[in-house]
Design an enzyme around this catalytic site. Sequence first.
Site, PDB file in Angstrom:
ATOM      1  N   HIS A   1      13.137  -2.494  -0.957  1.00  0.00           N
ATOM      2  CA  HIS A   1      12.316  -1.917  -2.028  1.00  0.00           C
ATOM      3  C   HIS A   1      13.083  -0.760  -2.670  1.00  0.00           C
ATOM      4  O   HIS A   1      13.767  -0.004  -1.980  1.00  0.00           O
ATOM      5  CB  HIS A   1      10.973  -1.434  -1.464  1.00  0.00           C
ATOM      6  CG  HIS A   1       9.994  -1.099  -2.550  1.00  0.00           C
ATOM      7  ND1 HIS A   1      10.069   0.083  -3.253  1.00  0.00           N
ATOM      8  CD2 HIS A   1       8.952  -1.789  -3.065  1.00  0.00           C
ATOM      9  CE1 HIS A   1       9.095   0.079  -4.163  1.00  0.00           C
ATOM     10  NE2 HIS A   1       8.412  -1.038  -4.074  1.00  0.00           N
TER      11      HIS A   1
ATOM     12  N   GLY B   1       1.643  -2.789  -6.243  1.00  0.00           N
ATOM     13  CA  GLY B   1       1.526  -1.493  -5.570  1.00  0.00           C
ATOM     14  C   GLY B   1       0.168  -0.878  -5.843  1.00  0.00           C
ATOM     15  O   GLY B   1      -0.835  -1.187  -5.201  1.00  0.00           O
ATOM     16  N   GLY B   2       0.121   0.006  -6.856  1.00  0.00           N
ATOM     17  CA  GLY B   2      -1.076   0.788  -7.176  1.00  0.00           C
ATOM     18  C   GLY B   2      -2.381   0.008  -7.171  1.00  0.00           C
ATOM     19  O   GLY B   2      -3.355   0.408  -6.509  1.00  0.00           O
TER      20      GLY B   2
ATOM     21  N   SER C   1       4.096  -2.335 -12.071  1.00  0.00           N
ATOM     22  CA  SER C   1       2.951  -2.060 -12.951  1.00  0.00           C
ATOM     23  C   SER C   1       2.137  -3.314 -13.295  1.00  0.00           C
ATOM     24  O   SER C   1       1.686  -3.486 -14.426  1.00  0.00           O
ATOM     25  CB  SER C   1       3.402  -1.338 -14.224  1.00  0.00           C
ATOM     26  OG  SER C   1       3.839  -0.036 -13.895  1.00  0.00           O
TER      27      SER C   1
ATOM     28  N   TRP D   1       0.811  -1.223   0.000  1.00  0.00           N
ATOM     29  CA  TRP D   1       0.000   0.000   0.000  1.00  0.00           C
ATOM     30  C   TRP D   1       0.846   1.275   0.000  1.00  0.00           C
ATOM     31  O   TRP D   1       0.311   2.372  -0.118  1.00  0.00           O
ATOM     32  CB  TRP D   1      -0.940   0.008   1.217  1.00  0.00           C
ATOM     33  CG  TRP D   1      -2.095  -0.931   1.100  1.00  0.00           C
ATOM     34  CD1 TRP D   1      -2.289  -1.879   0.135  1.00  0.00           C
ATOM     35  CD2 TRP D   1      -3.230  -1.018   1.977  1.00  0.00           C
ATOM     36  NE1 TRP D   1      -3.468  -2.546   0.361  1.00  0.00           N
ATOM     37  CE2 TRP D   1      -4.068  -2.036   1.480  1.00  0.00           C
ATOM     38  CE3 TRP D   1      -3.623  -0.335   3.137  1.00  0.00           C
ATOM     39  CZ2 TRP D   1      -5.269  -2.395   2.095  1.00  0.00           C
ATOM     40  CZ3 TRP D   1      -4.816  -0.690   3.755  1.00  0.00           C
ATOM     41  CH2 TRP D   1      -5.630  -1.701   3.242  1.00  0.00           C
TER      42      TRP D   1
HETATM   43  P1  PGA Z   1       3.290  -0.768  -8.778  1.00  0.00           P
HETATM   44  O1  PGA Z   1       4.292  -0.912  -7.531  1.00  0.00           O
HETATM   45  O2  PGA Z   1       2.477  -2.029  -8.845  1.00  0.00           O
HETATM   46  O3  PGA Z   1       2.444   0.444  -8.443  1.00  0.00           O
HETATM   47  O4  PGA Z   1       4.122  -0.573  -9.997  1.00  0.00           O
HETATM   48  C1  PGA Z   1       4.957  -2.109  -7.283  1.00  0.00           C
HETATM   49  C2  PGA Z   1       5.859  -1.970  -6.098  1.00  0.00           C
HETATM   50  O5  PGA Z   1       6.429  -0.897  -5.872  1.00  0.00           O
HETATM   51  O6  PGA Z   1       6.051  -2.930  -5.332  1.00  0.00           O
END
Ligand code: PGA
Length: 255
Positions: free
Chosen positions: A97, A236-237, A216, A10
């Site tokens: 990360h 992530g997103g 992504s 998150w």
């Molecule tokens: P994202 O982020 O899915 O928004 O590209 C992935 C992550 O940073 O772990």
Amino acid sequence: MENILIVGNWKMNPETTEGAEALLNSLLKEIRKEKNIPEVVICPPYLYIEKFSKKLSGKKIKLGAQNCFWEEKGAFTGEISPLMLKNLNCQYVILGHSERRIYFNETNEQILKKLKLSLKLGLKVIFCIGEKKEEKENDLTFDIIKNQLRETVFKIDKKEHITNIIIAYEPVWAIGTGKNCKVNDAMSVLTFIKKEFLNVFSSFVAKKIKILYGGSVDLKNAKEYIENGFDGLLIGGVSLKPGEFTKIIKNCKEV
Ligand code: PGA
């Protein structure tokens, strides 16, 4: 299916406890309908961990943190220790990360210290590695990955500790950009990582290491990575969108 792992990062969202609880509630509601889902881990900001820990006890979703410090306690203003996470029933922690490496100048040496203590305390570590855009353009992807592994994960020698590491291959240029890594390119890195592990550990240990893809990931591309050999996804997103996130979980279950 238990082998597939879907992790939601998150990051620094949402802004309020109410917002975080609402997000978790809608995710739980969506997931409740699904049977035999892969393992799902949510990594919210530290502030929400205690509340979430109570809420998630006995539920299908497990809890992780996005970072931790390398000491158990002491005079380290602003830090959170892996022991505190463990005491809140947090089972996972993300380390290395790229946003921590870039914005907080975390080095492999520091990340190794965090890794060692987290493993010693029994946390499972989602360990991020990946190349930056210019490194990819200069054909340095494999060198970067090799170096990141050699300076960290490959310095862990206890077999039982190694198997609590989950590698997340996250090309830095793919994170949050909407430009996910082509599956074929990701697969060649996957093969490379597996080979590197086999060079250092027994095949019994190496085969137990899960390797996730992140960067992504969305509803359209998620399944492809799993179909082509990744053991899961770091998202992530889209993990902030319970409907889509649950669809990804469901799709991965059908692979
Ligand atoms: P994202 O982020 O899915 O928004 O590209 C992935 C992550 O940073 O772990």
